[in-house]
Design an enzyme around this catalytic site. Structure first.
Site, PDB file in Angstrom:
ATOM      1  N   GLU A   1       0.881  -1.174   0.000  1.00 50.43           N
ATOM      2  CA  GLU A   1       0.000   0.000   0.000  1.00 50.43           C
ATOM      3  C   GLU A   1       0.908   1.210   0.000  1.00 50.43           C
ATOM      4  OE1 GLU A   1      -1.590   3.193   0.551  1.00 50.43           O
ATOM      5  OE2 GLU A   1      -1.624   2.637   2.668  1.00 50.43           O
TER       6      GLU A   1
ATOM      7  N   CYS B   1      -2.475   8.266   4.069  1.00 52.93           N
ATOM      8  CA  CYS B   1      -2.477   7.984   2.632  1.00 52.93           C
ATOM      9  C   CYS B   1      -3.842   8.284   2.034  1.00 52.93           C
ATOM     10  CB  CYS B   1      -2.055   6.550   2.362  1.00 52.93           C
ATOM     11  SG  CYS B   1      -2.860   5.338   3.399  1.00 52.93           S
TER      12      CYS B   1
END
Length: 515
Positions: free
Chosen positions: A286, A320
């Site tokens: 990720e 994020c």
């Protein structure tokens, strides 16, 4: 009997008893600051002369802990230990492995405020952000334990007369978990226990900015009954220990959360087959995002402004999933921009140990310098509406910053800043807004604020992100409710907290018997 999964509730800090309990936890943690922490290899505590110094980003003079630092030799020792432990751990029943997760979740739940207090001190998280991080860690343990129980017998397949076919999952081997500093408990715990409950052994290399909370979690898993050698705690340099383990022929998979550049580096290195390696390594990554909230002319404008501010500036934009782009249809652009600026000016920036603080520091000097550089770029690319100042005299504090009238191709609209900066772009209409939203190399989260059902349905199919939200902000995915992970350069399309995540840590085997 295992009860159905429900996410861990967040703490209501308007309740005096909860406030007092959290303050008591902060005092407890403050009394333990500055201690030394060892590596853990095969259950053995290993001290090293070289240390990682973890500091409080809100107060640079306050040492959270001094953590032993692994080198290649110690990483090799940990690899051999994990490889040996895999022989027995992989044959431990899924029920026994899941039970360890459930016990660990119960331990953390009893010490919830203590873990959150460590996050306040080590990561600079304000109370609510720290509490949510700890709750998410509990959720990962509870959810993945239950998911393993669902997968333990495999998936039914067809059999012909006189034949029995079984399709089931087996562990991979030794996994390297490289966890981030921005969710130093939730993501670290989630990626670790997903690897463990599926029968793999783990080398855990936490982020160098937040190694203490990771050590505390290792202690929890030991208390919950995890056998020695199954999880090995080896903080160290990414360039030395990280590369060594990614390249290692006995590494079966790498679970990474972090920046795009490091993720690409890991993906490239993992693709190379080294002498003695008999498999292709798997990478679960990720890698960040450049997330947008789109507002059309039929939106609830107050909801839009509130959603942008919360998503852009929660935990100082160091998510994020944070909103770093606000794409507003021109009909309502000025109203939304004006309200966002007004709300941003009301945000309380300060010591995260104070309950009233909405936004604390950024994580370290490098992050501070990078964000301030982007703010200078933003002054050239857009119109500074509020913020733009920083103060790193005591901690790494940056005021929440809003830029207006930014070109969709500008650097601050394209590059991940990972700080409290949001750029506004004006769209001609909703189609143009979606075009701008999709105009980055990322595809993690996004949101659309609209009352127009046709626009929402169009976005459902055309807004290319892994997590899309309607009429809310673009942060705050809940384990088991909104499985999390993105497209394109946001990672390998994995969905943490989702029903297929554990399968990434296993391989399928088919056994066919004739009788």
């Amino acid at each position: 009997m295992v009860q159905p999964y429900r996410h861990e509730p967040l703490t209501d800090f308007t309740v005096e008893a909860n406030r007092e309990a959290f303050l008591a936890a902060l005092k407890k943690v403050e009394s333990e600051l500055g201690r030394d922490y060892p590596l853990v290899i095969g259950g053995e505590r290993v001290m090293t002369e070289d240390k990682i110094i973890s500091i409080n980003p809100a107060n640079k003079t306050e040492v959270v802990g001094r953590v032993a630092k692994a080198n290649k030799e110690l990483a090799e020792r940990a690899m051999k230990t994990a490889d040996e432990a895999f022989r027995t751990w992989s044959r431990t029943s899924p029920e026994a492995r899941a039970d360890i997760l459930f016990r660990a979740a119960a331990i953390v739940r009893r010490r919830k405020h203590e873990f959150s207090a460590w996050l306040v001190k080590e990561a600079g998280k304000p109370w609510r952000e720290a509490d949510a991080d700890t709750a998410e860690a509990i959720d990962f343990m509870e959810y993945y334990g239950r998911q393993m129980l669902k997968l333990k017998d495999g998936i039914p397949v067809e059999s012909r007369p006189g034949e029995t076919n079984r399709f089931f999952y087996i562990p991979l081997g030794v996994g390297v978990v490289i966890s981030p500093w921005n969710f130093p408990f939730a993501i670290m715990a989630g990626t670790t226990v997903a690897s463990l409950v599926t029968g793999n052994t783990v080398l855990l290399k936490p982020a160098s900015a937040t190694p203490v909370v990771a050590y505390k979690f290792v202690e929890v898993l030991e208390e919950a009954g995890l056998p020695a050698g199954v999880l090995n705690y080896i903080p160290g340099s990414g360039a030395e220990v990280g590369d060594y383990l990614v390249d290692h022929p006995r590494t079966r998979f790498i679970s990474f959360t972090g920046s795009r550049d490091v993720g690409i580096r890991i993906y490239e290195r993992a693709a190379k087959v080294h002498p003695g390696q008999i498999w292709l390594k798997r990478v679960i990554a990720e890698m960040g995002g450049k997330d947008a909230i789109v507002v059309d002319k039929e939106a609830d404008l107050e909801l839009a402004a509130q959603s942008i501010v919360a998503s852009a500036f929660g935990f100082s934009g160091q998510k994020c999933s944070a909103c770093s782009r606000a794409i507003i249809v021109e009909d309502v652009y000025d109203q939304v921009l004006s309200r966002v600026v007004e709300l941003t000016k009301q945000l309380n920036v300060g010591d995260p140990a104070e309950q009233a603080t909405f936004m604390g520091p950024v994580i370290d000097q490098n992050a501070y310098n990078k964000i301030m550089e982007y703010i200078e770029i933003g002054k050239q690319e857009g119109r500074l509406m509020t913020g733009g100042e920083g103060d790193d005299a005591k901690g790494f504090f940056i005021q929440p910053t809003v830029f207006a009238d930014v070109d969709p191709n500008a650097r601050i609209m394209q590059e991940e800043i990972f700080g409290p900066v949001v750029a506004f772009a004006k769209a001609r209409d909703f189609d143009h807004a979606l075009e701008i939203a999709n105009n980055t190399e990322y595809g993690l989260t996004g949101a659309v604020i609209s009352r127009n059902r046709a626009n929402l349905e169009k976005a459902r199919h055309e807004f290319h992100v892994g997590n899309l939200y309607f009429n809310r902000g673009c942060t705050g995915a809940i384990v088991g409710y909104q499985p999390f992970g993105g497209f394109n350069m946001s990672g390998t399309d994995s969905k943490a907290g989702g029903p297929d995540y554990l399968i990434l840590h296993m391989q399928a085997k088919t056994v066919s018997e004739m009788f």
